[in-house]
Scaffold this active site. Structure first.
Site: not given
Ligand code: SAM
Ligand code: DTB
Ligand code: SF4
Length: 324
Positions: A98, A54, A58, A129, A189, A61, A261
């Site tokens: 998801c 990616c 972040c 999702c 979400c 991550c 959640r």
């Protein structure tokens, strides 16, 4: 029943965090019972449909190309493999599937492929999702047309702490995507991560951002950082378990009609800590032995926990007067 508020001040939220633990949990649990069956927990299963490499930075991550996590990269999965995984998730009791992709934002060509996945998963009788990164307005319209139920896009942390965690996209970029998702009529979400070395004030500020959105997210994932070797946040100061429970309770009070959640980080939580989270107002989890790239408690372990607590994964007819 209280109406939903969108004008929470920081001092009101800080005052909630400062309440004696029993008072905070009692208030959160009372509100929880007004709108939800306290013994029902909605379960979703996650699948990483495109893993690693990616371009974003972040700091938490495993999938950022800039981090040094030991991770097997994977291109977009073939449709048949996704459908197979969704079928298994349904057999195991999940009600929502998801799909997550390690993209900054999807190309329109990739979106075509993901839309085919949404349609196929939906045909199995599962809610759908997606979490694919930033979207354009036109892309959210296409996803709505495809029948997508939820889009996950997190604010991750407070605006004040954000620059310590991500530099390749702004807080406003995230708010823009959330606005397009909302406008398209897809359920939102949106939540964040705690345990990234942030202060209590950052947790209050993140929850303030979420609660003061024009409409509360239907689903609010509260992730506890999964520390991953090779990421800058490996070794960050861990959040105290009771402070985590407080974060859940405050989320429940600020957004009383939203599903809260209990998300990443459950493998590091005791049964007792999770039980307190459910009492404090958490009423959904990720179910299945893998999150996106890291471990989650396996189905058997969660079934045993649910049995011990008398929790159900299947929604029962709710007599609200009995719970009030
Ligand atoms: N790439 C897309 C994006 O960031 O919008 C979608 C996938 S991304 C992995 C989805 C969310 O997972 C992140 O926003 C973050 O809140 C959460 N997450 C990622 N890694 C995590 C970790 N190590 N611990 C806890 N939550 C994490
Ligand atoms: C969310 O808030 N948490 C999920 C989901 N949305 C996509 C992801 C958690 C990821 C945990 C780290 C990993 O498995 O890579
Ligand atoms: Fe990429 Fe999403 Fe991971 Fe950030 S959280 S590095 S955008 S996969």
């Amino acid at each position: 029943m209280n109406s939903l508020r969108h004008d929470w001040t920081r001092s009101e939220i800080s005052a909630l965090f400062a309440l004696p633990f029993n008072d905070l949990l009692f208030q959160a649990h009372q509100l929880h019972r007004q709108r939800f069956d306290p013994n029902y927990v909605q379960v979703s299963t996650l699948l990483s449909i495109k893993t690693g490499a990616c371009p974003e930075d972040c700091a938490y991550c495993s999938q950022s190309a800039r981090n040094q996590a030991d991770l097997e990269r994977e291109r977009l999965l073939p449709l048949a493999e996704v459908v197979e995984k969704a079928r298994t998730a349904k057999q195991n009791g999940a009600s929502r599937f998801c799909m997550g992709a390690a993209w900054r934002s999807p190309t329109d060509k990739n979106l075509d492929k993901v839309i085919a996945m949404v349609e196929a998963v939906q045909a199995l009788g599962l809610e759908t999702c997606l979490t694919l990164g930033m979207l354009t307005r036109a892309q959210t319209q296409r996803l709505k047309q495809a029948g997508l139920d939820y889009y996950n896009h997190n604010l991750d942390t407070s605006p004040e702490y954000y620059g310590e965690i991500i530099t390749t996209r702004t807080y406003q970029d995230r708010l823009d995507t959330l606005e397009y998702v909302r406008e398209a009529g897809i359920n939102v979400c949106c939540g964040g991560i705690v345990g990234m070395g942030e202060q209590l004030e950052d947790r209050a500020s993140l929850l303030q951002q979420l609660a003061n959105l024009p409409t509360h997210p239907e689903s609010v994932p509260i992730n506890m950082l999964v520390q991953i070797e090779g990421t800058p946040l490996h070794g960050a100061e861990e959040i105290d378990a009771l402070d985590f429970v407080r974060t859940i309770a405050v989320a429940r009070i600020l957004m009383p009609a939203s599903w809260v959640r209990l998300s990443a980080g459950r493998t590091a939580m005791s049964d007792e800590m999770q039980a307190l989270c459910f009492f404090a107002g958490a009423n959904s989890i990720f179910y299945g032995d893998k999150l996106l790239t890291t471990a989650n408690p396996d189905e058997h372990k969660d079934r045993m926990l649910f049995d011990k607590l008398g929790l159900n994964m299947t929604e029962q007819e709710l007599d609200r007067t009995a719970n009030a």
